[in-house]
Design a protein around this motif. Structure first.
Motif, PDB file in Angstrom:
ATOM      1  N   GLY A  31       0.828  -1.213   0.000  1.00 52.30           N
ATOM      2  CA  GLY A  31       0.000   0.000   0.000  1.00 52.30           C
ATOM      3  C   GLY A  31       0.855   1.252   0.000  1.00 52.30           C
ATOM      4  N   GLN A  32       1.911   1.237   0.775  1.00 46.83           N
ATOM      5  CA  GLN A  32       2.811   2.392   0.843  1.00 46.83           C
ATOM      6  C   GLN A  32       3.526   2.579  -0.498  1.00 46.83           C
ATOM      7  OE1 GLN A  32       2.568   4.318   3.465  1.00 46.83           O
ATOM      8  NE2 GLN A  32       3.947   5.785   2.563  1.00 46.83           N
ATOM      9  N   ALA A  33       3.876   1.477  -1.158  1.00 45.44           N
ATOM     10  CA  ALA A  33       4.528   1.571  -2.466  1.00 45.44           C
ATOM     11  C   ALA A  33       3.580   2.165  -3.508  1.00 45.44           C
ATOM     12  CB  ALA A  33       5.011   0.195  -2.914  1.00 45.44           C
ATOM     13  N   LEU A  34       2.308   1.733  -3.492  1.00 40.99           N
ATOM     14  CA  LEU A  34       1.324   2.330  -4.399  1.00 40.99           C
ATOM     15  C   LEU A  34       1.181   3.823  -4.126  1.00 40.99           C
ATOM     16  CD1 LEU A  34      -1.733  -0.116  -4.584  1.00 40.99           C
ATOM     17  CD2 LEU A  34      -0.159   0.515  -6.409  1.00 40.99           C
ATOM     18  N   PHE A  35       1.130   4.145  -2.859  1.00 38.66           N
ATOM     19  CA  PHE A  35       0.988   5.538  -2.458  1.00 38.66           C
ATOM     20  C   PHE A  35       2.179   6.365  -2.951  1.00 38.66           C
ATOM     21  CE2 PHE A  35       0.306   8.853   0.846  1.00 38.66           C
ATOM     22  CZ  PHE A  35      -1.021   9.086   0.580  1.00 38.66           C
ATOM     23  N   ALA A  36       3.377   5.800  -2.858  1.00 40.68           N
ATOM     24  CA  ALA A  36       4.577   6.511  -3.302  1.00 40.68           C
ATOM     25  C   ALA A  36       4.600   6.663  -4.823  1.00 40.68           C
ATOM     26  CB  ALA A  36       5.826   5.775  -2.823  1.00 40.68           C
ATOM     27  N   MET A  37       4.016   5.723  -5.542  1.00 38.45           N
ATOM     28  CA  MET A  37       4.003   5.786  -7.007  1.00 38.45           C
ATOM     29  C   MET A  37       3.297   7.034  -7.522  1.00 38.45           C
ATOM     30  SD  MET A  37       5.728   3.566  -8.590  1.00 38.45           S
ATOM     31  CE  MET A  37       5.072   3.934 -10.201  1.00 38.45           C
ATOM     32  N   ARG A  38       2.352   7.530  -6.751  1.00 39.97           N
ATOM     33  CA  ARG A  38       1.632   8.715  -7.219  1.00 39.97           C
ATOM     34  C   ARG A  38       2.569   9.903  -7.374  1.00 39.97           C
ATOM     35  NH1 ARG A  38      -1.675  11.494  -2.650  1.00 39.97           N
ATOM     36  NH2 ARG A  38      -0.012  11.823  -1.171  1.00 39.97           N
ATOM     37  N   PHE A  39       3.565   9.995  -6.498  1.00 40.45           N
ATOM     38  CA  PHE A  39       4.515  11.104  -6.600  1.00 40.45           C
ATOM     39  C   PHE A  39       5.428  10.935  -7.809  1.00 40.45           C
ATOM     40  CE2 PHE A  39       3.554  11.186  -2.009  1.00 40.45           C
ATOM     41  CZ  PHE A  39       2.976  12.451  -1.984  1.00 40.45           C
ATOM     42  N   ILE A  40       5.807   9.707  -8.116  1.00 40.26           N
ATOM     43  CA  ILE A  40       6.642   9.447  -9.285  1.00 40.26           C
ATOM     44  C   ILE A  40       5.863   9.775 -10.558  1.00 40.26           C
ATOM     45  CG2 ILE A  40       7.815   7.622 -10.583  1.00 40.26           C
ATOM     46  CD1 ILE A  40       8.480   6.392  -7.771  1.00 40.26           C
ATOM     47  N   VAL A  41       4.592   9.344 -10.614  1.00 39.30           N
ATOM     48  CA  VAL A  41       3.741   9.633 -11.771  1.00 39.30           C
ATOM     49  C   VAL A  41       3.578  11.146 -11.931  1.00 39.30           C
ATOM     50  CG1 VAL A  41       1.335   9.490 -12.573  1.00 39.30           C
ATOM     51  CG2 VAL A  41       2.515   7.439 -11.767  1.00 39.30           C
ATOM     52  N   GLN A  42       3.333  11.840 -10.839  1.00 40.67           N
ATOM     53  CA  GLN A  42       3.140  13.288 -10.891  1.00 40.67           C
ATOM     54  C   GLN A  42       4.423  13.994 -11.332  1.00 40.67           C
ATOM     55  OE1 GLN A  42       4.276  16.003  -8.673  1.00 40.67           O
ATOM     56  NE2 GLN A  42       3.090  17.424  -9.919  1.00 40.67           N
ATOM     57  N   GLY A  50       6.757  20.360 -18.460  1.00 38.81           N
ATOM     58  CA  GLY A  50       7.517  21.554 -18.114  1.00 38.81           C
ATOM     59  C   GLY A  50       6.767  22.474 -17.167  1.00 38.81           C
ATOM     60  N   ARG A  51       5.741  21.932 -16.512  1.00 38.20           N
ATOM     61  CA  ARG A  51       4.951  22.681 -15.527  1.00 38.20           C
ATOM     62  C   ARG A  51       4.348  21.665 -14.562  1.00 38.20           C
ATOM     63  NH1 ARG A  51      -0.552  22.370 -16.622  1.00 38.20           N
ATOM     64  NH2 ARG A  51      -1.019  21.348 -18.593  1.00 38.20           N
ATOM     65  N   SER A  52       3.803  22.145 -13.461  1.00 36.28           N
ATOM     66  CA  SER A  52       3.214  21.235 -12.483  1.00 36.28           C
ATOM     67  C   SER A  52       1.905  20.657 -13.019  1.00 36.28           C
ATOM     68  CB  SER A  52       2.950  21.968 -11.165  1.00 36.28           C
ATOM     69  OG  SER A  52       2.433  21.070 -10.213  1.00 36.28           O
ATOM     70  N   VAL A  53       1.834  19.327 -13.052  1.00 31.67           N
ATOM     71  CA  VAL A  53       0.672  18.613 -13.582  1.00 31.67           C
ATOM     72  C   VAL A  53       0.285  17.528 -12.590  1.00 31.67           C
ATOM     73  CG1 VAL A  53      -0.117  17.091 -15.437  1.00 31.67           C
ATOM     74  CG2 VAL A  53       1.417  18.977 -15.962  1.00 31.67           C
ATOM     75  N   VAL A  54      -1.007  17.343 -12.385  1.00 33.51           N
ATOM     76  CA  VAL A  54      -1.492  16.241 -11.551  1.00 33.51           C
ATOM     77  C   VAL A  54      -2.320  15.335 -12.466  1.00 33.51           C
ATOM     78  CG1 VAL A  54      -2.817  15.572  -9.521  1.00 33.51           C
ATOM     79  CG2 VAL A  54      -1.544  17.718  -9.502  1.00 33.51           C
ATOM     80  N   PRO A  55      -1.707  14.241 -12.950  1.00 40.96           N
ATOM     81  CA  PRO A  55      -2.431  13.350 -13.866  1.00 40.96           C
ATOM     82  C   PRO A  55      -3.487  12.526 -13.137  1.00 40.96           C
ATOM     83  CG  PRO A  55      -0.233  12.504 -13.433  1.00 40.96           C
ATOM     84  CD  PRO A  55      -0.342  13.830 -12.738  1.00 40.96           C
ATOM     85  N   LEU A  56      -4.428  11.994 -13.907  1.00 37.90           N
ATOM     86  CA  LEU A  56      -5.501  11.170 -13.361  1.00 37.90           C
ATOM     87  C   LEU A  56      -4.944   9.978 -12.572  1.00 37.90           C
ATOM     88  CD1 LEU A  56      -8.587  11.004 -13.310  1.00 37.90           C
ATOM     89  CD2 LEU A  56      -8.452   9.610 -15.367  1.00 37.90           C
ATOM     90  N   ALA A  57      -3.857   9.379 -13.057  1.00 35.61           N
ATOM     91  CA  ALA A  57      -3.261   8.219 -12.373  1.00 35.61           C
ATOM     92  C   ALA A  57      -2.849   8.556 -10.938  1.00 35.61           C
ATOM     93  CB  ALA A  57      -2.057   7.714 -13.158  1.00 35.61           C
ATOM     94  N   PHE A  58      -2.487   9.804 -10.690  1.00 33.13           N
ATOM     95  CA  PHE A  58      -2.122  10.239  -9.339  1.00 33.13           C
ATOM     96  C   PHE A  58      -3.249   9.922  -8.354  1.00 33.13           C
ATOM     97  CE2 PHE A  58      -2.193  13.371  -5.945  1.00 33.13           C
ATOM     98  CZ  PHE A  58      -0.878  13.437  -5.525  1.00 33.13           C
ATOM     99  N   PHE A  60      -5.769   7.755  -8.751  1.00 25.50           N
ATOM    100  CA  PHE A  60      -6.014   6.315  -8.626  1.00 25.50           C
ATOM    101  C   PHE A  60      -4.971   5.642  -7.737  1.00 25.50           C
ATOM    102  CE2 PHE A  60      -8.612   7.069 -12.449  1.00 25.50           C
ATOM    103  CZ  PHE A  60      -9.789   6.508 -11.993  1.00 25.50           C
ATOM    104  N   PHE A  61      -3.702   6.034  -7.885  1.00 23.49           N
ATOM    105  CA  PHE A  61      -2.674   5.509  -6.980  1.00 23.49           C
ATOM    106  C   PHE A  61      -2.953   5.958  -5.545  1.00 23.49           C
ATOM    107  CE2 PHE A  61       0.214   4.856 -10.695  1.00 23.49           C
ATOM    108  CZ  PHE A  61       0.529   3.529 -10.438  1.00 23.49           C
ATOM    109  N   SER A  62      -3.438   7.184  -5.384  1.00 24.19           N
ATOM    110  CA  SER A  62      -3.765   7.693  -4.052  1.00 24.19           C
ATOM    111  C   SER A  62      -4.853   6.850  -3.396  1.00 24.19           C
ATOM    112  CB  SER A  62      -4.224   9.151  -4.132  1.00 24.19           C
ATOM    113  OG  SER A  62      -3.205   9.981  -4.614  1.00 24.19           O
ATOM    114  N   ILE A  63      -5.927   6.574  -4.136  1.00 26.45           N
ATOM    115  CA  ILE A  63      -7.028   5.778  -3.589  1.00 26.45           C
ATOM    116  C   ILE A  63      -6.574   4.355  -3.302  1.00 26.45           C
ATOM    117  CG2 ILE A  63      -9.260   4.734  -4.147  1.00 26.45           C
ATOM    118  CD1 ILE A  63      -9.999   7.386  -5.516  1.00 26.45           C
ATOM    119  N   GLY A  64      -5.874   3.722  -4.260  1.00 32.18           N
ATOM    120  CA  GLY A  64      -5.404   2.349  -4.052  1.00 32.18           C
ATOM    121  C   GLY A  64      -4.478   2.233  -2.855  1.00 32.18           C
ATOM    122  N   GLY A  65      -3.477   3.093  -2.811  1.00 29.84           N
ATOM    123  CA  GLY A  65      -2.546   3.072  -1.684  1.00 29.84           C
ATOM    124  C   GLY A  65      -3.230   3.424  -0.378  1.00 29.84           C
TER     125      GLY A  65
END
Length: 115
Positions: A31-42, A50-58, A60-65
């Protein structure tokens, strides 16, 4: 003194990660690894744009983790994890609802301008 400290730290890490290892610890780490993946995806999405983006996958990883970490918190009877993840999961789900609503509105506007 330094040798004693390194032995104590080594013993602590062995106890926490090896001696007490079980299915619930593995689940909590997953769960912690899934949670950490959201930061890597973001981070990768932001670097690409080239700018701050919060993708949809962020989200989903947040909810899963968050859900897996919440289950771990309930099993371990950890009130800090339970309270923190309970509120967080609501916020993640709400963000997904807002994104969906925005996409519906954009879809309707796109159809209206095409007609």
């Amino acid at each position: 003194m330094l040798i004693k400290l390194s032995q104590d730290v080594g013993g602590y890490l062995y106890d926490v990660f090896i001696a007490r290892f079980d299915l619930w610890l593995a689940l909590g780490l997953f769960g912690q690894a899934l949670f950490a993946m959201r930061f890597i995806v973001q981070w990768l999405a932001s670097e690409r744009e080239g700018r701050s983006v919060v993708p949809l996958a962020f989200w989903f990883f947040s909810i899963g983790g968050g859900l897996i970490t919440l289950a771990y918190g309930f099993h371990q009877r950890e009130p800090v994890i339970i309270l923190g993840q309970s509120l967080s999961i609501f916020i993640y789900a709400r963000n997904l609802m807002l994104i969906q609503r925005e996409r519906r509105v954009r879809g309707r506007l796109g159809r209206a301008t095409a007609e």
